[in-house]
Design a protein around this motif. Structure first.
Motif, PDB file in Angstrom:
ATOM      1  N   ASN A 194       6.285  13.433   9.232  1.00 48.03           N
ATOM      2  CA  ASN A 194       7.654  14.003   9.046  1.00 48.03           C
ATOM      3  C   ASN A 194       7.875  14.036   7.419  1.00 48.03           C
ATOM      4  N   ALA A 195       7.412  12.831   6.815  1.00 45.57           N
ATOM      5  CA  ALA A 195       7.360  13.023   5.413  1.00 45.57           C
ATOM      6  C   ALA A 195       6.483  14.280   4.796  1.00 45.57           C
ATOM      7  N   MET A 196       5.475  14.578   5.389  1.00 40.90           N
ATOM      8  CA  MET A 196       4.618  15.640   5.007  1.00 40.90           C
ATOM      9  C   MET A 196       5.534  16.877   5.044  1.00 40.90           C
ATOM     10  N   ASP A 197       5.905  16.951   6.417  1.00 43.51           N
ATOM     11  CA  ASP A 197       6.615  18.231   6.627  1.00 43.51           C
ATOM     12  C   ASP A 197       7.849  18.771   5.739  1.00 43.51           C
ATOM     13  N   TRP A 198       8.529  17.734   4.949  1.00 41.37           N
ATOM     14  CA  TRP A 198       9.429  17.905   4.066  1.00 41.37           C
ATOM     15  C   TRP A 198       9.032  18.427   2.756  1.00 41.37           C
ATOM     16  N   THR A 199       7.927  18.353   2.422  1.00 36.10           N
ATOM     17  CA  THR A 199       7.177  18.859   1.324  1.00 36.10           C
ATOM     18  C   THR A 199       6.007  19.623   1.554  1.00 36.10           C
ATOM     19  N   PHE A 200       5.425  20.453   0.632  1.00 36.57           N
ATOM     20  CA  PHE A 200       4.176  21.144   0.725  1.00 36.57           C
ATOM     21  C   PHE A 200       3.327  21.399  -0.685  1.00 36.57           C
ATOM     22  N   VAL A 201       3.870  22.036  -1.623  1.00 38.86           N
ATOM     23  CA  VAL A 201       3.067  22.438  -2.841  1.00 38.86           C
ATOM     24  C   VAL A 201       2.894  21.093  -3.748  1.00 38.86           C
ATOM     25  N   GLU A 202       3.560  20.010  -3.178  1.00 44.76           N
ATOM     26  CA  GLU A 202       3.332  18.651  -4.142  1.00 44.76           C
ATOM     27  C   GLU A 202       2.125  18.141  -3.848  1.00 44.76           C
ATOM     28  N   TRP A 203       1.364  18.547  -2.570  1.00 44.03           N
ATOM     29  CA  TRP A 203       0.109  17.903  -2.151  1.00 44.03           C
ATOM     30  C   TRP A 203      -0.956  18.905  -2.677  1.00 44.03           C
ATOM     31  N   THR A 204      -0.655  20.184  -2.708  1.00 45.44           N
ATOM     32  CA  THR A 204      -1.943  21.347  -2.742  1.00 45.44           C
ATOM     33  C   THR A 204      -2.854  21.115  -3.751  1.00 45.44           C
ATOM     34  N   ARG A 205      -4.105  21.198  -3.671  1.00 44.33           N
ATOM     35  CA  ARG A 205      -5.295  21.088  -4.308  1.00 44.33           C
ATOM     36  C   ARG A 205      -5.558  19.809  -5.052  1.00 44.33           C
ATOM     37  N   LYS A 206      -5.165  18.676  -4.163  1.00 41.91           N
ATOM     38  CA  LYS A 206      -5.484  17.296  -4.639  1.00 41.91           C
ATOM     39  C   LYS A 206      -6.170  16.879  -3.575  1.00 41.91           C
ATOM     40  N   PRO A 207      -7.057  15.799  -3.783  1.00 39.52           N
ATOM     41  CA  PRO A 207      -7.715  14.914  -2.680  1.00 39.52           C
ATOM     42  C   PRO A 207      -6.874  14.060  -2.298  1.00 39.52           C
ATOM     43  N   ILE A 208      -7.196  13.626  -0.880  1.00 38.70           N
ATOM     44  CA  ILE A 208      -6.796  12.681   0.048  1.00 38.70           C
ATOM     45  C   ILE A 208      -7.586  12.003   0.890  1.00 38.70           C
ATOM     46  N   ALA A 209      -7.526  10.716   0.657  1.00 40.35           N
ATOM     47  CA  ALA A 209      -8.506   9.849   1.576  1.00 40.35           C
ATOM     48  C   ALA A 209      -7.700   8.787   2.248  1.00 40.35           C
ATOM     49  N   TYR A 210      -8.367   8.062   3.392  1.00 41.63           N
ATOM     50  CA  TYR A 210      -7.523   7.532   4.286  1.00 41.63           C
ATOM     51  C   TYR A 210      -8.376   5.972   4.471  1.00 41.63           C
ATOM     52  N   VAL A 211      -7.665   5.195   4.792  1.00 39.01           N
ATOM     53  CA  VAL A 211      -7.675   3.734   5.003  1.00 39.01           C
ATOM     54  C   VAL A 211      -6.960   3.779   6.532  1.00 39.01           C
ATOM     55  N   GLU A 221      17.166  13.361  -1.124  1.00 37.55           N
ATOM     56  CA  GLU A 221      16.215  12.474  -0.504  1.00 37.55           C
ATOM     57  C   GLU A 221      14.758  13.166  -0.394  1.00 37.55           C
ATOM     58  N   ALA A 222      14.884  14.274  -0.054  1.00 37.06           N
ATOM     59  CA  ALA A 222      13.500  15.342  -0.126  1.00 37.06           C
ATOM     60  C   ALA A 222      13.097  15.488  -1.392  1.00 37.06           C
ATOM     61  N   ALA A 223      14.175  15.690  -2.443  1.00 43.41           N
ATOM     62  CA  ALA A 223      13.819  16.023  -3.765  1.00 43.41           C
ATOM     63  C   ALA A 223      13.066  14.628  -4.409  1.00 43.41           C
ATOM     64  N   ARG A 224      13.522  13.617  -4.042  1.00 44.18           N
ATOM     65  CA  ARG A 224      13.220  12.237  -4.593  1.00 44.18           C
ATOM     66  C   ARG A 224      11.631  12.025  -4.073  1.00 44.18           C
ATOM     67  N   LEU A 225      11.367  12.470  -2.732  1.00 43.86           N
ATOM     68  CA  LEU A 225      10.134  12.190  -2.165  1.00 43.86           C
ATOM     69  C   LEU A 225       9.012  13.260  -2.989  1.00 43.86           C
ATOM     70  N   GLY A 226       9.535  14.509  -2.899  1.00 42.92           N
ATOM     71  CA  GLY A 226       8.959  15.675  -3.618  1.00 42.92           C
ATOM     72  C   GLY A 226       8.473  15.312  -5.201  1.00 42.92           C
ATOM     73  N   SER A 227       9.316  14.657  -6.046  1.00 44.18           N
ATOM     74  CA  SER A 227       9.163  14.389  -7.216  1.00 44.18           C
ATOM     75  C   SER A 227       8.179  13.365  -7.580  1.00 44.18           C
ATOM     76  N   THR A 228       8.232  12.284  -6.294  1.00 37.78           N
ATOM     77  CA  THR A 228       7.170  11.323  -6.419  1.00 37.78           C
ATOM     78  C   THR A 228       5.841  11.779  -6.062  1.00 37.78           C
ATOM     79  N   LEU A 229       5.626  12.838  -4.978  1.00 40.61           N
ATOM     80  CA  LEU A 229       4.408  13.016  -4.900  1.00 40.61           C
ATOM     81  C   LEU A 229       3.793  14.095  -5.788  1.00 40.61           C
ATOM     82  N   ASP A 230       4.654  14.756  -6.401  1.00 42.81           N
ATOM     83  CA  ASP A 230       4.049  15.732  -7.559  1.00 42.81           C
ATOM     84  C   ASP A 230       3.384  14.982  -8.368  1.00 42.81           C
TER      85      ASP A 230
END
Ligand SMILES: Cc1cc2nc3c(=O)[nH]c(=O)nc-3n(C[C@H](O)[C@H](O)[C@H](O)COP(=O)(O)O)c2cc1C
Length: 194
Positions: free
Chosen positions: A95-112, A64-73
């Motif tokens: 919790n979802a963020m804590d299961w992953t890390f490098v998938e997010w790195t050096r990318k922009p993130i914005a919030y609503v 399940e972590a792999a599925r989330l990770g490959s999605t975010l990647d």
């Protein structure tokens, strides 16, 4: 360029579904970006109980972590739609963020965000979390205040996002900025990979 819209709350009766629907519709109608909706309900994860993902990139502990990770990647940038729970961000999102890390790195993130102060406290805290993930958290955000939340909930049609239309100039600022950062950082990531 792929932008993911992450639905950051999972509870029964959540407003996030409507907000995410509005953001996805706006992006589809006003940009040529590729859009993917990531609903954390589709990624049920236990409370984080694995070795630190930052120390073992993509060495996933569970399928399940792999599925989330490959999605975010896949994404070049993210828009997180988030409510505010007890003056913080929803635990399911962290919790979802804590299961992953490098998938997010050096990318922009914005919030609503939404809530009594437009989700401002949750968003400000999420910006701090993004820095630890080596992301570029954006200044522009959309803050949905109670009057708009009430108007949005009054419609019995789940796909009715008309209450949010007055906020589209704010969403445009966010999206324009996100596109700039997503393109710049994608180029930089590709150069670094060579
Ligand atoms: C557990 C819980 C705590 C909440 N705490 C806050 C809060 O601190 N500040 C706020 O503005 N709204 C708070 N609210 C109200 C939320 O803004 C409102 O329920 C919103 O719709 C939450 O997003 P959701 O419907 O997608 O879950 C809280 C709601 C819940 C369920």
């Amino acid at each position: 360029m792929l932008i993911q819209v992450i639905t950051g709350t999972t509870r029964e009766g959540r407003l996030s579904e409507r907000v995410a629907g509005w953001v996805v519709r706006y992006l589809t109608e006003h940009t040529d970006l590729e859009i993917e909706q990531v609903d954390l309900r589709d990624h049920p994860l236990p409370f984080f109980d694995a070795p630190p993902p930052a120390k073992a990139p993509r060495d996933y502990f569970t399928a399940e972590a792999a599925r989330l990770g490959s999605t975010l990647d896949r994404a070049d940038g993210y828009i997180v739609v988030t409510g505010e729970y007890n003056h913080g961000y929803p635990a399911v999102l962290k919790n979802a963020m804590d299961w992953t890390f490098v998938e997010w790195t050096r990318k922009p993130i914005a919030y609503v965000g939404w809530g009594n102060v437009g989700g401002a406290r949750a968003i400000e805290q999420l910006r701090q979390v993004a820095v630890e993930f080596e992301m570029a958290p954006l200044r522009h955000a959309v803050h949905i205040l109670p009057d708009t939340m009430i108007a949005a909930r009054q419609s019995t049609e789940p796909g009715d996002t008309s209450a949010f239309v007055p906020l589209e100039p704010k969403l445009k600022l966010l999206v324009d900025d996100l596109q700039w950062w997503a393109a710049a950082l994608r180029t930089a990531r590709r150069q670094n990979d060579n």
